[in-house]
Scaffold this motif. Sequence first.
Motif, mmCIF file in Angstrom:
data_model
loop_
_atom_site.group_PDB
_atom_site.id
_atom_site.type_symbol
_atom_site.label_atom_id
_atom_site.label_comp_id
_atom_site.label_asym_id
_atom_site.label_seq_id
_atom_site.Cartn_x
_atom_site.Cartn_y
_atom_site.Cartn_z
ATOM 1 N N THR A 169 -34.383 -2.135 -1.534
ATOM 2 C CA THR A 169 -33.679 -2.997 -0.579
ATOM 3 C C THR A 169 -34.611 -4.076 -0.035
ATOM 4 O OG1 THR A 169 -34.089 -1.413 1.193
ATOM 5 C CG2 THR A 169 -31.957 -1.295 0.114
ATOM 6 N N VAL A 170 -35.846 -3.704 0.237
ATOM 7 C CA VAL A 170 -36.812 -4.682 0.745
ATOM 8 C C VAL A 170 -37.093 -5.727 -0.333
ATOM 9 C CG1 VAL A 170 -39.188 -4.998 1.543
ATOM 10 C CG2 VAL A 170 -37.819 -3.097 2.405
ATOM 11 N N PHE A 171 -37.240 -5.298 -1.580
ATOM 12 C CA PHE A 171 -37.479 -6.223 -2.683
ATOM 13 C C PHE A 171 -36.354 -7.252 -2.772
ATOM 14 C CE2 PHE A 171 -36.455 -7.408 -7.048
ATOM 15 C CZ PHE A 171 -37.619 -8.081 -7.408
ATOM 16 N N PHE A 172 -35.110 -6.792 -2.766
ATOM 17 C CA PHE A 172 -33.981 -7.702 -2.911
ATOM 18 C C PHE A 172 -33.762 -8.571 -1.674
ATOM 19 C CE2 PHE A 172 -32.507 -4.515 -6.140
ATOM 20 C CZ PHE A 172 -32.613 -5.360 -7.224
ATOM 21 N N ASN A 173 -34.222 -8.131 -0.531
ATOM 22 C CA ASN A 173 -34.021 -8.872 0.703
ATOM 23 C C ASN A 173 -35.089 -9.930 0.968
ATOM 24 O OD1 ASN A 173 -32.831 -9.139 3.559
ATOM 25 N ND2 ASN A 173 -34.969 -8.661 3.948
ATOM 26 N N ASN A 223 -42.593 -6.813 -0.919
ATOM 27 C CA ASN A 223 -42.528 -8.195 -0.434
ATOM 28 C C ASN A 223 -43.242 -9.144 -1.376
ATOM 29 O OD1 ASN A 223 -41.111 -7.559 1.909
ATOM 30 N ND2 ASN A 223 -42.933 -7.405 3.163
ATOM 31 N N THR A 224 -44.442 -8.774 -1.786
ATOM 32 C CA THR A 224 -45.262 -9.629 -2.650
ATOM 33 C C THR A 224 -44.579 -9.872 -3.994
ATOM 34 O OG1 THR A 224 -47.254 -8.784 -1.591
ATOM 35 C CG2 THR A 224 -47.528 -9.850 -3.734
ATOM 36 N N ILE A 225 -44.111 -8.805 -4.617
ATOM 37 C CA ILE A 225 -43.432 -8.927 -5.916
ATOM 38 C C ILE A 225 -42.157 -9.758 -5.773
ATOM 39 C CG2 ILE A 225 -42.305 -7.637 -7.773
ATOM 40 C CD1 ILE A 225 -45.364 -7.407 -7.717
ATOM 41 N N SER A 226 -41.403 -9.523 -4.698
ATOM 42 C CA SER A 226 -40.168 -10.275 -4.468
ATOM 43 C C SER A 226 -40.453 -11.764 -4.345
ATOM 44 C CB SER A 226 -39.468 -9.770 -3.208
ATOM 45 O OG SER A 226 -38.325 -10.546 -2.924
ATOM 46 N N LEU A 227 -41.418 -12.127 -3.523
ATOM 47 C CA LEU A 227 -41.728 -13.545 -3.324
ATOM 48 C C LEU A 227 -42.190 -14.188 -4.628
ATOM 49 C CD1 LEU A 227 -43.453 -13.310 0.161
ATOM 50 C CD2 LEU A 227 -41.221 -14.318 -0.334
ATOM 51 N N ALA A 228 -42.992 -13.482 -5.403
ATOM 52 C CA ALA A 228 -43.497 -14.042 -6.667
ATOM 53 C C ALA A 228 -42.371 -14.186 -7.699
ATOM 54 C CB ALA A 228 -44.618 -13.161 -7.219
ATOM 55 N N LEU A 229 -41.625 -13.114 -7.936
ATOM 56 C CA LEU A 229 -40.581 -13.171 -8.968
ATOM 57 C C LEU A 229 -39.446 -14.117 -8.602
ATOM 58 C CD1 LEU A 229 -40.282 -9.459 -10.177
ATOM 59 C CD2 LEU A 229 -41.278 -11.404 -11.380
ATOM 60 N N TYR A 230 -38.982 -14.034 -7.378
ATOM 61 C CA TYR A 230 -37.890 -14.911 -6.975
ATOM 62 C C TYR A 230 -38.334 -16.369 -6.946
ATOM 63 C CZ TYR A 230 -34.374 -11.405 -5.829
ATOM 64 O OH TYR A 230 -33.422 -10.420 -5.908
ATOM 65 N N GLY A 231 -39.605 -16.609 -6.653
ATOM 66 C CA GLY A 231 -40.116 -17.968 -6.723
ATOM 67 C C GLY A 231 -39.971 -18.530 -8.128
ATOM 68 N N ILE A 232 -40.257 -17.702 -9.113
ATOM 69 C CA ILE A 232 -40.091 -18.110 -10.512
ATOM 70 C C ILE A 232 -38.610 -18.247 -10.862
ATOM 71 C CG2 ILE A 232 -40.437 -17.377 -12.910
ATOM 72 C CD1 ILE A 232 -43.067 -16.007 -11.876
ATOM 73 N N PHE A 233 -37.810 -17.245 -10.446
ATOM 74 C CA PHE A 233 -36.373 -17.292 -10.739
ATOM 75 C C PHE A 233 -35.714 -18.528 -10.132
ATOM 76 C CE2 PHE A 233 -36.213 -12.357 -10.800
ATOM 77 C CZ PHE A 233 -36.696 -12.341 -12.089
ATOM 78 N N SER A 234 -36.132 -18.907 -8.920
ATOM 79 C CA SER A 234 -35.486 -20.021 -8.223
ATOM 80 C C SER A 234 -35.714 -21.362 -8.914
ATOM 81 C CB SER A 234 -35.947 -20.084 -6.768
ATOM 82 O OG SER A 234 -37.309 -20.448 -6.693
ATOM 83 N N LEU A 235 -36.683 -21.414 -9.805
ATOM 84 C CA LEU A 235 -36.880 -22.632 -10.594
ATOM 85 C C LEU A 235 -35.786 -22.809 -11.633
ATOM 86 C CD1 LEU A 235 -40.735 -22.352 -11.250
ATOM 87 C CD2 LEU A 235 -39.576 -23.898 -9.638
ATOM 88 N N HIS A 236 -35.135 -21.709 -12.023
ATOM 89 C CA HIS A 236 -34.172 -21.737 -13.120
ATOM 90 C C HIS A 236 -32.747 -21.372 -12.705
ATOM 91 C CE1 HIS A 236 -37.696 -22.081 -15.661
ATOM 92 N NE2 HIS A 236 -38.198 -21.007 -15.066
ATOM 93 N N GLN A 289 -27.822 -19.678 -4.401
ATOM 94 C CA GLN A 289 -26.612 -18.903 -4.135
ATOM 95 C C GLN A 289 -26.485 -17.744 -5.115
ATOM 96 O OE1 GLN A 289 -22.880 -21.026 -4.391
ATOM 97 N NE2 GLN A 289 -21.772 -19.382 -3.372
ATOM 98 N N PHE A 290 -26.764 -17.973 -6.380
ATOM 99 C CA PHE A 290 -26.700 -16.917 -7.384
ATOM 100 C C PHE A 290 -27.698 -15.805 -7.049
ATOM 101 C CE2 PHE A 290 -28.123 -14.977 -11.367
ATOM 102 C CZ PHE A 290 -26.915 -14.509 -11.863
ATOM 103 N N LEU A 291 -28.919 -16.190 -6.679
ATOM 104 C CA LEU A 291 -29.936 -15.195 -6.324
ATOM 105 C C LEU A 291 -29.507 -14.376 -5.107
ATOM 106 C CD1 LEU A 291 -33.228 -17.226 -6.910
ATOM 107 C CD2 LEU A 291 -32.335 -15.339 -8.287
ATOM 108 N N MET A 292 -28.893 -15.033 -4.128
ATOM 109 C CA MET A 292 -28.408 -14.313 -2.945
ATOM 110 C C MET A 292 -27.313 -13.320 -3.322
ATOM 111 S SD MET A 292 -28.160 -17.230 -0.014
ATOM 112 C CE MET A 292 -29.590 -17.757 0.901
ATOM 113 N N CYS A 293 -26.362 -13.771 -4.140
ATOM 114 C CA CYS A 293 -25.259 -12.897 -4.554
ATOM 115 C C CYS A 293 -25.764 -11.707 -5.362
ATOM 116 C CB CYS A 293 -24.237 -13.681 -5.367
ATOM 117 S SG CYS A 293 -23.286 -14.857 -4.401
ATOM 118 N N VAL A 294 -26.614 -11.972 -6.328
ATOM 119 C CA VAL A 294 -27.141 -10.904 -7.176
ATOM 120 C C VAL A 294 -27.938 -9.907 -6.331
ATOM 121 C CG1 VAL A 294 -28.816 -10.414 -9.014
ATOM 122 C CG2 VAL A 294 -27.117 -12.212 -9.321
ATOM 123 N N SER A 295 -28.750 -10.399 -5.415
ATOM 124 C CA SER A 295 -29.537 -9.511 -4.557
ATOM 125 C C SER A 295 -28.636 -8.627 -3.718
ATOM 126 C CB SER A 295 -30.458 -10.323 -3.652
ATOM 127 O OG SER A 295 -31.430 -10.969 -4.408
ATOM 128 N N GLY A 296 -27.636 -9.232 -3.078
ATOM 129 C CA GLY A 296 -26.715 -8.454 -2.254
ATOM 130 C C GLY A 296 -25.948 -7.430 -3.057
#
Length: 182
Positions: A2-6, A128-141, A145-152
């Motif tokens: 939950t922390v990772f996705f949030n 937290n660290t893994i989330s910020l790193a991976l989502y930072g990469i994902f957000s480039l592509h 909104q998609f990332l928020m929906c998928v996380s939730g």
Amino acid sequence: MTVFFNTWVWEVGMLLALSKISSASEQLYSILQGLFGGIVIVTNIIIPYFIKKMTLRHYFIGSIIWATGITYYGLLYDIPHFFIGAAIVGIGMPLASLTRVYIVQSLVPEDKMGRAFSFNAVLLYFSNTISLALYGIFSLHVSIQFLMCVSGIFMLLVSLIGLLSSIYFTKFGRRFPIHFHK
């Protein structure tokens, strides 16, 4: 999980979403954080009056509420809905967090309490660290909104599976194979 996705969704994604929607994104983000903080404080004050003994089910229910808030503002993706979603998250997150602390304090032997809380902190910061790193990469592509929906949605699925599993194990007399007092 939950922390990772949030983490990225709340700490970075929300601000980026607001910056795409409004020219006053920093101010709105600050107000949103203030609303969230106020609701978390009230929730933390109220919970002990209604729940005397917290269980794993309370954790999953808190996680479901938390995930519902993220899914809500991810799907509706508009400023008023960000505030409503943040309010929902402000109820679910402290319930899950308080329950996690309560479970650690009630199930871990006193002489292992320091290690348990240290391990908990390491897991949270690692997540937290893994989330910020991976989502930072994902957000480039992928869109925010998609990332928020998928996380939730992933948070909802994991929490619902956990809740249903805890009900199944209790209802049919099975117990989790982890014995904390050994």
